[in-house]
Design an enzyme around this catalytic site. Structure first.
Site, PDB file in Angstrom:
ATOM      1  N   ARG A   1      16.926  -1.596  72.267  1.00  0.00           N
ATOM      2  CA  ARG A   1      17.036  -1.988  70.868  1.00  0.00           C
ATOM      3  C   ARG A   1      17.006  -3.498  70.646  1.00  0.00           C
ATOM      4  O   ARG A   1      16.253  -4.011  69.807  1.00  0.00           O
ATOM      5  CB  ARG A   1      18.367  -1.488  70.254  1.00  0.00           C
ATOM      6  CG  ARG A   1      18.323  -0.101  69.721  1.00  0.00           C
ATOM      7  CD  ARG A   1      19.633   0.569  70.005  1.00  0.00           C
ATOM      8  NE  ARG A   1      19.768   0.730  71.424  1.00  0.00           N
ATOM      9  CZ  ARG A   1      19.244   1.757  72.092  1.00  0.00           C
ATOM     10  NH1 ARG A   1      18.653   2.708  71.465  1.00  0.00           N
ATOM     11  NH2 ARG A   1      19.348   1.827  73.418  1.00  0.00           N
ATOM     12  N   THR A   2      17.842  -4.218  71.370  1.00  0.00           N
ATOM     13  CA  THR A   2      17.961  -5.656  71.099  1.00  0.00           C
ATOM     14  C   THR A   2      16.642  -6.357  71.422  1.00  0.00           C
ATOM     15  O   THR A   2      16.152  -7.173  70.636  1.00  0.00           O
ATOM     16  CB  THR A   2      19.124  -6.244  71.916  1.00  0.00           C
ATOM     17  OG1 THR A   2      20.262  -5.389  71.767  1.00  0.00           O
ATOM     18  CG2 THR A   2      19.484  -7.636  71.431  1.00  0.00           C
TER      19      THR A   2
ATOM     20  N   LYS B   1      14.194 -16.217  93.685  1.00  0.00           N
ATOM     21  CA  LYS B   1      14.161 -17.266  94.722  1.00  0.00           C
ATOM     22  C   LYS B   1      15.431 -18.091  94.717  1.00  0.00           C
ATOM     23  O   LYS B   1      15.543 -19.073  95.450  1.00  0.00           O
ATOM     24  CB  LYS B   1      12.962 -18.198  94.478  1.00  0.00           C
ATOM     25  CG  LYS B   1      11.623 -17.501  94.448  1.00  0.00           C
ATOM     26  CD  LYS B   1      10.535 -18.507  94.032  1.00  0.00           C
ATOM     27  CE  LYS B   1       9.258 -17.800  93.653  1.00  0.00           C
ATOM     28  NZ  LYS B   1       8.343 -18.692  92.900  1.00  0.00           N
TER      29      LYS B   1
ATOM     30  N   ARG C   1      19.785 -12.176  76.928  1.00  0.00           N
ATOM     31  CA  ARG C   1      20.781 -11.171  77.361  1.00  0.00           C
ATOM     32  C   ARG C   1      21.065 -11.437  78.835  1.00  0.00           C
ATOM     33  O   ARG C   1      20.142 -11.443  79.656  1.00  0.00           O
ATOM     34  CB  ARG C   1      20.273  -9.756  77.177  1.00  0.00           C
ATOM     35  CG  ARG C   1      21.187  -8.758  77.876  1.00  0.00           C
ATOM     36  CD  ARG C   1      20.992  -7.363  77.437  1.00  0.00           C
ATOM     37  NE  ARG C   1      21.446  -7.183  76.070  1.00  0.00           N
ATOM     38  CZ  ARG C   1      21.518  -6.001  75.477  1.00  0.00           C
ATOM     39  NH1 ARG C   1      21.162  -4.916  76.129  1.00  0.00           N
ATOM     40  NH2 ARG C   1      21.947  -5.888  74.240  1.00  0.00           N
TER      41      ARG C   1
ATOM     42  N   HIS D   1      28.645  -9.451  71.897  1.00  0.00           N
ATOM     43  CA  HIS D   1      27.288  -9.090  71.437  1.00  0.00           C
ATOM     44  C   HIS D   1      27.249  -9.420  69.937  1.00  0.00           C
ATOM     45  O   HIS D   1      27.249  -8.540  69.084  1.00  0.00           O
ATOM     46  CB  HIS D   1      27.068  -7.597  71.691  1.00  0.00           C
ATOM     47  CG  HIS D   1      25.642  -7.145  71.610  1.00  0.00           C
ATOM     48  ND1 HIS D   1      24.609  -7.924  71.130  1.00  0.00           N
ATOM     49  CD2 HIS D   1      25.078  -5.951  71.954  1.00  0.00           C
ATOM     50  CE1 HIS D   1      23.488  -7.239  71.194  1.00  0.00           C
ATOM     51  NE2 HIS D   1      23.733  -6.047  71.678  1.00  0.00           N
TER      52      HIS D   1
HETATM   53  N1   CP Z   1      22.780  -1.845  71.042  1.00  0.00           N
HETATM   54  C1   CP Z   1      22.160  -2.435  72.092  1.00  0.00           C
HETATM   55  O1   CP Z   1      22.457  -3.569  72.471  1.00  0.00           O
HETATM   56  O2   CP Z   1      21.219  -1.660  72.676  1.00  0.00           O
HETATM   57  P1   CP Z   1      20.281  -2.131  73.869  1.00  0.00           P
HETATM   58  O3   CP Z   1      21.183  -2.300  75.083  1.00  0.00           O
HETATM   59  O4   CP Z   1      19.271  -1.036  74.042  1.00  0.00           O
HETATM   60  O5   CP Z   1      19.672  -3.435  73.483  1.00  0.00           O
END
Ligand code: CP
Length: 305
Positions: free
Chosen positions: A55-56, A84, A105, A133
């Site tokens: 999603r993100t 590396k 991320r 998040h």
């Molecule tokens: N909600 C969310 O962060 O989903 P993903 O891990 O699929 O990005």
């Protein structure tokens, strides 16, 4: 002061939230009417995703492309120079020379701050380990306000891994600013919400309670569930012990509940039969990710519709 880097939901004041929500509504209109704009046609977005994401990652990609921006990306460490031994700071410093904004991320709690410090361009934390998040908290609060019309004067239940769920941490930090809210954390005893989060909520006058069983659910307006964070368990047997015990089924939903959310992916925490209920909002919530992330990219790059 304009928001240039989003590391933590602690940065999301009520005023900033409403500014982002107003922009997200305009972005939704763009998506519905023309599908895209050229607002960021001169910009390049860097996506550095070192942990799995559907999603993100995809909603940021969709958001950038609907705004006319280009994208460069790293997805997973396997094909990169992290293999590396390159440091996160060096990698981010280099990527910030290739783009105008970085979305990252990262696997460890605290990595977002390290990466932002190394970046010469605006930076967005798209999840750092079990810490935070913040963009998910914007998606979540936007969904609540669009569906229920308010964020204050509501009781929220959070389950089932408040210890390790970065989405629950960031959402509670944002919601704790609002008047007359109650948080009930539902979890196994080993996965209770961290002390720092409980302290923060109480210091802001949130009514906080904790339960170890779905049977003890109070009568929440909103139930917010997130899977047990399998990849963060030091002891896998603990995950196996609870994964099927903590699952919401239609008969367990208190009658006054108005909305059920989940940042997804859903694993065991919500029975498929819940999907049929009109109050099951998690797929609408995922859709809102595009509008919110379009708004964020525009705002951090100083553009507006
Ligand atoms: N909600 C969310 O962060 O989903 P993903 O891990 O699929 O990005």
């Amino acid at each position: 002061m304009p928001l240039e880097r989003l590391i933590s939901a602690r940065q999301l004041s009520v005023d900033v939230l409403h500014e982002i929500f107003d922009m997200a509504r305009k972005m939704r209109t763009v998506c519905q009417e023309t599908g895209r704009t050229n607002l960021l046609a001169d910009k390049m977005i860097g996506l550095v995703f070192l942990e799995p994401s559907s999603r993100t990652l995809l909603s940021f990609q969709s958001a950038a492309q609907r705004l006319g921006a280009g994208i460069v990306f790293i997805q997973g460490v396997g094909s990169t120079s992290f293999e590396k031994g390159e440091s996160l700071s060096d990698a981010i410093k280099v990527v910030s020379g290739y783009c105008d904004l970085i979305v990252a991320r990262l696997p460890k709690s605290g990595d977002a701050q390290i990466a932002s410090d190394a970046s010469n361009v605006p930076f967005i934390n798209a999840g750092d380990g079990g810490n935070e998040h913040p963009t998910q908290s914007l998606v979540d609060t936007f969904t609540i306000i669009e569906e229920l019309g308010a964020l204050s004067n509501l009781d929220y239940a959070f389950g089932f891994d408040p210890l390790q769920s970065r989405s629950i941490h960031s959402l509670c930090l944002v919601l704790s600013q609002f008047e007359n809210v109650g948080f009930d954390f539902v979890s196994p005893p080993e996965l209770k919400a961290p002390g720092w989060l409980i302290d923060q909520c109480r210091s802001r006058s949130v009514r906080v309670s904790e339960s170890s069983s779905l049977k003890d659910l109070k009568d929440p307006d909103v139930i917010y569930l997130n899977r047990l964070q399998e990849e963060r368990f030091p002891d896998r047997s603990l995950f196996e012990k609870y994964r099927y015990e903590y699952r919401l089924t239609p008969d367990q939903i208190p009658p006054a509940t108005r909305l059920i959310l989940d940042p997804l992916p859903r694993v065991d925490e919500i029975a498929l039969t819940v999907d049929e209920l009109p109050i099951a909002g998690y797929f609408r919530q995922a859709q809102n990710g595009v509008y919110i992330r379009m708004a964020l990219l525009a705002m951090l790059l100083g553009r507006s519709l």
